[in-house]
Design a protein around this motif. Sequence first.
Motif, PDB file in Angstrom:
ATOM      1  N   LEU A 150     -64.003 -66.153 -21.776  1.00 22.48           N
ATOM      2  CA  LEU A 150     -64.183 -65.409 -22.828  1.00 22.48           C
ATOM      3  C   LEU A 150     -63.184 -64.036 -22.744  1.00 22.48           C
ATOM      4  CD1 LEU A 150     -65.879 -64.437 -25.590  1.00 22.48           C
ATOM      5  CD2 LEU A 150     -67.399 -63.311 -23.910  1.00 22.48           C
ATOM      6  N   GLU A 151     -62.448 -63.531 -23.816  1.00 20.70           N
ATOM      7  CA  GLU A 151     -61.304 -62.826 -23.531  1.00 20.70           C
ATOM      8  C   GLU A 151     -61.743 -61.502 -24.491  1.00 20.70           C
ATOM      9  OE1 GLU A 151     -57.688 -66.149 -23.171  1.00 20.70           O
ATOM     10  OE2 GLU A 151     -57.831 -64.796 -25.070  1.00 20.70           O
ATOM     11  N   PHE A 152     -61.359 -60.209 -23.902  1.00 26.84           N
ATOM     12  CA  PHE A 152     -61.382 -59.047 -24.507  1.00 26.84           C
ATOM     13  C   PHE A 152     -59.890 -58.505 -24.274  1.00 26.84           C
ATOM     14  CE2 PHE A 152     -65.371 -60.034 -22.792  1.00 26.84           C
ATOM     15  CZ  PHE A 152     -66.180 -59.942 -23.637  1.00 26.84           C
ATOM     16  N   LEU A 153     -59.428 -58.340 -25.369  1.00 27.92           N
ATOM     17  CA  LEU A 153     -57.925 -58.047 -25.600  1.00 27.92           C
ATOM     18  C   LEU A 153     -57.685 -56.921 -26.460  1.00 27.92           C
ATOM     19  CD1 LEU A 153     -56.406 -61.484 -26.722  1.00 27.92           C
ATOM     20  CD2 LEU A 153     -56.577 -60.654 -24.364  1.00 27.92           C
ATOM     21  N   VAL A 154     -56.693 -56.115 -26.003  1.00 28.36           N
ATOM     22  CA  VAL A 154     -56.028 -55.074 -26.799  1.00 28.36           C
ATOM     23  C   VAL A 154     -54.653 -55.606 -26.901  1.00 28.36           C
ATOM     24  CG1 VAL A 154     -55.370 -52.620 -26.812  1.00 28.36           C
ATOM     25  CG2 VAL A 154     -57.453 -53.274 -25.697  1.00 28.36           C
ATOM     26  N   ARG A 155     -54.208 -55.479 -28.375  1.00 24.38           N
ATOM     27  CA  ARG A 155     -52.891 -56.043 -28.933  1.00 24.38           C
ATOM     28  C   ARG A 155     -52.090 -54.960 -29.664  1.00 24.38           C
ATOM     29  NH1 ARG A 155     -51.571 -61.116 -29.248  1.00 24.38           N
ATOM     30  NH2 ARG A 155     -53.894 -61.826 -29.269  1.00 24.38           N
ATOM     31  N   TYR A 156     -50.974 -54.569 -29.402  1.00 25.90           N
ATOM     32  CA  TYR A 156     -49.988 -54.256 -30.051  1.00 25.90           C
ATOM     33  C   TYR A 156     -49.038 -55.023 -30.586  1.00 25.90           C
ATOM     34  CZ  TYR A 156     -46.073 -51.058 -31.335  1.00 25.90           C
ATOM     35  OH  TYR A 156     -44.974 -50.585 -32.146  1.00 25.90           O
ATOM     36  N   GLY A 157     -49.030 -54.814 -32.155  1.00 24.00           N
ATOM     37  CA  GLY A 157     -48.197 -55.653 -32.844  1.00 24.00           C
ATOM     38  C   GLY A 157     -47.324 -54.780 -33.953  1.00 24.00           C
ATOM     39  N   GLN A 158     -45.812 -55.474 -34.123  1.00 25.33           N
ATOM     40  CA  GLN A 158     -45.367 -54.955 -35.039  1.00 25.33           C
ATOM     41  C   GLN A 158     -44.600 -56.194 -35.773  1.00 25.33           C
ATOM     42  OE1 GLN A 158     -41.077 -53.239 -34.022  1.00 25.33           O
ATOM     43  NE2 GLN A 158     -42.407 -51.473 -34.163  1.00 25.33           N
TER      44      GLN A 158
END
Length: 184
Positions: A150-158
Amino acid sequence: MKKLSFLFVFIVIITPASAQLTKGNWLVGGSGDFTIFKVLKEKTHYVQASANIGHFFFDKFAIGVKPSYTYSFAKSEGSSSFAKSHGFYFGPFARYYFLPVEHPFNILVEGTYQHGIERKGSEYATTNYSLNSFSFAGGPVIYFNSAVGLEFLVRYGQTKYTKENYHESRLQFGIGLQVHLEKN
Protein backbone atom coordinates in the motif's frame (compact mmCIF):
# COMPACT_ATOMS: atom_id res chain seq x y z
CA MET A 1 -13.68 0.65 15.64
CA LYS A 2 -10.60 1.93 17.48
CA LYS A 3 -9.76 -1.62 18.58
CA LEU A 4 -10.02 -2.85 14.99
CA SER A 5 -7.76 -0.04 13.75
CA PHE A 6 -5.22 -0.77 16.48
CA LEU A 7 -5.29 -4.49 15.62
CA PHE A 8 -4.70 -3.72 11.93
CA VAL A 9 -1.71 -1.44 12.69
CA PHE A 10 -0.31 -4.01 15.15
CA ILE A 11 -0.54 -6.82 12.58
CA VAL A 12 1.13 -4.70 9.89
CA ILE A 13 3.98 -3.75 12.24
CA ILE A 14 4.72 -7.25 13.56
CA THR A 15 4.10 -9.20 10.36
CA PRO A 16 7.42 -9.95 8.70
CA ALA A 17 6.61 -8.88 5.14
CA SER A 18 8.74 -7.66 2.30
CA ALA A 19 8.11 -7.19 -1.38
CA GLN A 20 9.54 -8.98 -4.36
CA LEU A 21 11.63 -6.07 -5.60
CA THR A 22 14.24 -8.21 -7.29
CA LYS A 23 15.34 -8.39 -10.91
CA GLY A 24 12.94 -10.29 -13.16
CA ASN A 25 9.77 -9.77 -11.11
CA TRP A 26 6.67 -7.88 -12.25
CA LEU A 27 4.79 -4.94 -10.72
CA VAL A 28 1.03 -4.55 -11.35
CA GLY A 29 -1.26 -2.06 -9.65
CA GLY A 30 -2.72 1.37 -9.61
CA SER A 31 -3.24 4.56 -7.70
CA GLY A 32 -5.62 7.44 -7.24
CA ASP A 33 -4.52 11.05 -6.79
CA PHE A 34 -6.55 14.05 -5.64
CA THR A 35 -6.01 17.78 -5.32
CA ILE A 36 -7.98 21.00 -4.92
CA PHE A 37 -6.50 24.28 -6.09
CA LYS A 38 -7.70 27.83 -6.52
CA VAL A 39 -6.63 30.33 -9.19
CA LEU A 40 -8.03 33.81 -8.69
CA LYS A 41 -11.73 33.15 -7.99
CA GLU A 42 -11.91 29.72 -9.64
CA LYS A 43 -11.74 26.60 -7.45
CA THR A 44 -10.80 23.33 -9.19
CA HIS A 45 -11.19 19.73 -7.98
CA TYR A 46 -8.82 17.36 -9.80
CA VAL A 47 -8.91 13.54 -9.64
CA GLN A 48 -6.57 11.12 -11.42
CA ALA A 49 -6.85 7.31 -11.55
CA SER A 50 -3.90 5.36 -12.94
CA ALA A 51 -3.05 1.73 -13.59
CA ASN A 52 0.44 0.43 -14.19
CA ILE A 53 2.40 -2.62 -15.21
CA GLY A 54 6.16 -2.75 -14.87
CA HIS A 55 9.14 -5.05 -14.82
CA PHE A 56 12.13 -5.02 -12.46
CA PHE A 57 15.15 -4.80 -14.76
CA PHE A 58 17.44 -4.43 -11.73
CA ASP A 59 16.87 -5.02 -8.02
CA LYS A 60 14.61 -2.23 -6.68
CA PHE A 61 14.31 -0.54 -10.13
CA ALA A 62 11.22 -1.01 -12.33
CA ILE A 63 10.22 0.41 -15.70
CA GLY A 64 6.77 0.09 -17.23
CA VAL A 65 3.73 1.74 -18.78
CA LYS A 66 0.98 3.72 -17.10
CA PRO A 67 -2.45 4.61 -18.52
CA SER A 68 -4.39 7.29 -16.62
CA TYR A 69 -7.81 8.90 -16.56
CA THR A 70 -8.32 12.43 -15.18
CA TYR A 71 -11.40 14.41 -14.26
CA SER A 72 -11.57 18.01 -13.12
CA PHE A 73 -14.39 20.32 -12.17
CA ALA A 74 -13.89 24.07 -11.83
CA LYS A 75 -16.40 26.62 -10.58
CA SER A 76 -16.03 30.36 -10.29
CA GLU A 77 -16.75 31.95 -6.93
CA GLY A 78 -20.04 33.85 -6.89
CA SER A 79 -21.07 32.52 -10.31
CA SER A 80 -23.11 29.65 -11.64
CA SER A 81 -20.66 29.01 -14.50
CA PHE A 82 -18.49 25.91 -14.42
CA ALA A 83 -16.00 23.97 -16.52
CA LYS A 84 -15.29 20.23 -16.64
CA SER A 85 -12.57 18.19 -18.28
CA HIS A 86 -11.91 14.51 -18.94
CA GLY A 87 -8.54 13.23 -20.07
CA PHE A 88 -6.89 9.98 -21.10
CA TYR A 89 -3.11 9.64 -20.86
CA PHE A 90 -0.60 6.92 -21.66
CA GLY A 91 3.17 6.69 -21.23
CA PRO A 92 6.21 5.17 -19.52
CA PHE A 93 7.24 5.33 -15.87
CA ALA A 94 10.34 4.41 -13.89
CA ARG A 95 10.47 3.85 -10.14
CA TYR A 96 13.14 3.12 -7.60
CA TYR A 97 12.88 1.73 -4.04
CA PHE A 98 15.52 3.00 -1.60
CA LEU A 99 15.52 0.56 1.32
CA PRO A 100 16.75 -3.06 1.26
CA VAL A 101 14.40 -5.62 -0.28
CA GLU A 102 13.68 -7.48 2.98
CA HIS A 103 12.12 -4.46 4.79
CA PRO A 104 8.39 -4.54 5.71
CA PHE A 105 8.14 -1.00 4.30
CA ASN A 106 10.08 1.02 1.76
CA ILE A 107 10.44 4.50 0.28
CA LEU A 108 9.95 4.96 -3.45
CA VAL A 109 10.35 7.64 -6.10
CA GLU A 110 8.74 7.55 -9.50
CA GLY A 111 9.02 9.60 -12.67
CA THR A 112 6.34 9.50 -15.37
CA TYR A 113 5.88 10.95 -18.84
CA GLN A 114 2.45 10.67 -20.49
CA HIS A 115 0.90 11.94 -23.69
CA GLY A 116 -2.83 12.52 -23.59
CA ILE A 117 -6.03 13.85 -25.01
CA GLU A 118 -8.26 16.05 -22.89
CA ARG A 119 -11.76 17.31 -23.51
CA LYS A 120 -12.60 20.57 -21.74
CA GLY A 121 -16.06 22.00 -21.71
CA SER A 122 -18.48 24.35 -20.05
CA GLU A 123 -22.11 25.12 -20.53
CA TYR A 124 -21.06 27.23 -23.55
CA ALA A 125 -18.44 25.26 -25.53
CA THR A 126 -16.34 22.09 -25.63
CA THR A 127 -12.76 21.81 -26.94
CA ASN A 128 -10.36 18.88 -27.40
CA TYR A 129 -6.67 19.28 -26.54
CA SER A 130 -3.51 17.27 -27.05
CA LEU A 131 -1.02 17.49 -24.19
CA ASN A 132 2.11 16.16 -22.54
CA SER A 133 2.37 15.49 -18.82
CA PHE A 134 5.42 15.00 -16.61
CA SER A 135 5.22 14.01 -12.97
CA PHE A 136 7.43 12.99 -10.06
CA ALA A 137 6.10 11.14 -7.04
CA GLY A 138 7.49 9.80 -3.82
CA GLY A 139 6.44 8.33 -0.53
CA PRO A 140 6.30 5.29 1.71
CA VAL A 141 4.95 1.86 0.83
CA ILE A 142 3.84 -0.65 3.49
CA TYR A 143 3.82 -4.36 2.59
CA PHE A 144 1.05 -6.63 3.86
CA ASN A 145 2.91 -9.69 2.59
CA SER A 146 5.56 -10.48 -0.03
CA ALA A 147 3.19 -9.61 -2.89
CA VAL A 148 0.99 -6.64 -1.87
CA GLY A 149 2.00 -3.11 -0.91
CA LEU A 150 0.00 0.00 0.00
CA GLU A 151 1.55 3.29 -1.17
CA PHE A 152 1.03 6.83 0.13
CA LEU A 153 2.29 9.24 -2.52
CA VAL A 154 2.87 12.95 -2.98
CA ARG A 155 3.04 13.83 -6.67
CA TYR A 156 4.10 17.00 -8.48
CA GLY A 157 2.77 17.13 -12.03
CA GLN A 158 3.03 19.54 -14.90
CA THR A 159 0.89 19.44 -18.05
CA LYS A 160 1.80 21.30 -21.24
CA TYR A 161 -0.78 21.72 -23.97
CA THR A 162 0.84 21.01 -27.36
CA LYS A 163 -0.91 23.66 -29.50
CA GLU A 164 -1.55 26.24 -26.81
CA ASN A 165 0.80 28.51 -24.89
CA TYR A 166 -0.55 27.15 -21.61
CA HIS A 167 0.55 24.75 -18.91
CA GLU A 168 -0.73 23.59 -15.52
CA SER A 169 1.24 22.58 -12.43
CA ARG A 170 -0.24 20.81 -9.44
CA LEU A 171 0.66 19.04 -6.21
CA GLN A 172 -1.40 15.87 -5.70
CA PHE A 173 -1.84 13.45 -2.84
CA GLY A 174 -2.59 9.83 -3.58
CA ILE A 175 -2.86 6.27 -2.45
CA GLY A 176 -1.98 3.19 -4.45
CA LEU A 177 -1.99 -0.58 -4.28
CA GLN A 178 0.74 -2.62 -5.97
CA VAL A 179 1.06 -6.37 -6.47
CA HIS A 180 4.56 -7.76 -6.95
CA LEU A 181 4.55 -10.95 -9.05
CA GLU A 182 7.46 -13.34 -8.70
CA LYS A 183 9.15 -14.70 -11.79
CA ASN A 184 8.85 -18.44 -12.43
